[in-house]
Design a protein around this motif. Structure first.
Motif: not given
Length: 231
Positions: A66-68, A74-78, A168-172, A178-180
């Motif tokens: 989902v997150y990528p 350009r949407v980030r979640v905490e 949280a680790g999965a988000l990071i 994504f950033a590379g």
């Protein structure tokens, strides 16, 4: 389109669970897991961006799926709960060994992670793409089962912190991917050379660090200073 009048300007639910039935629906729950509303979602990045201002905890099947696409928009979640990861923890932890979730037969949430998909914000939750085992499961039912397992745990706060940290680790991880990051050896070497100078001989400091050490010794009037010494 929301099914009620309460919008992102209101407090809303502490948890927002994303499900497909078959269209994408976001279920908002309060801290007691009481359902507040169900929102039909046609534009997930916009929906998440609007509600993220209220800092809910998003609940979805798999962050890596989902997150990528959200990041691409350009949407980030905490905060989130990655149900696939948290399910594995609750199944294996001694703190929840007696729970109904841990003792249940293996099911779709025990399946291996799905293959990586092409990141395309417009194809997020694409119903034409064959779903994985987790995607055919019910995220809301799984989330409620997980919360019950936490409530019955021998140390609920401890296991809950672990679930939050894993998610949280999965988000990071998704944000880093994504950033590379230049993990190629040649690029890594180029960065170190630019920062520290050419690679030194064994046992010697890089040129930039050696020069900095001399300046430090002079400034402190300590010719034998060794900053590598723990003392």
């Amino acid at each position: 389109m929301s099914v009620d009048v309460a919008g992102p300007g209101h407090t809303g639910g502490v948890y927002i669970v994303l499900i497909r039935e078959p269209s994408l629906v976001a279920i908002r729950l309060d801290d007691d897991l009481t359902e507040l509303a169900r929102d039909e979602v046609t534009d997930l990045p916009s929906y998440v961006g609007d509600w993220e201002r209220q800092t809910p905890r998003w609940v979805w099947d798999d962050t890596s799926r989902v997150y990528p696409a959200l990041l691409a928009a350009r949407v980030r979640v905490e905060r989130c709960f990655d149900l696939r990861l948290t399910h594995a923890i609750l199944r294996a932890s001694t703190l929840t060994a007696a729970s109904a979730l841990a003792t249940a037969p293996r099911g779709p949430w025990d399946a291996p992670p799905p293959a990586e998909r092409r990141v395309d914000p417009g194809a997020l939750f694409d119903l034409d793409e064959p779903p994985s085992a987790v995607e055919t499961a019910d995220p809301l039912a799984e989330f409620l089962a997980q919360r019950a397992a936490v409530a019955e745990a021998t140390e609920p706060r401890r296991i809950d912190r672990l679930l939050a940290a894993e998610s949280a680790g999965a988000l990071i991880a998704a944000e880093m991917a994504f950033a590379g990051l230049p993990w190629r050896a040649d690029i890594h070497d180029e960065l170190l050379t630019a920062l520290l100078g050419e690679r030194p001989r064994e046992g010697e400091r890089p040129a930039v660090l050696a020069s900095l050490l001399e300046r430090l010794r002079q400034a402190l009037e300590a010719p034998d200073l060794n900053p590598d010494s723990p003392g």
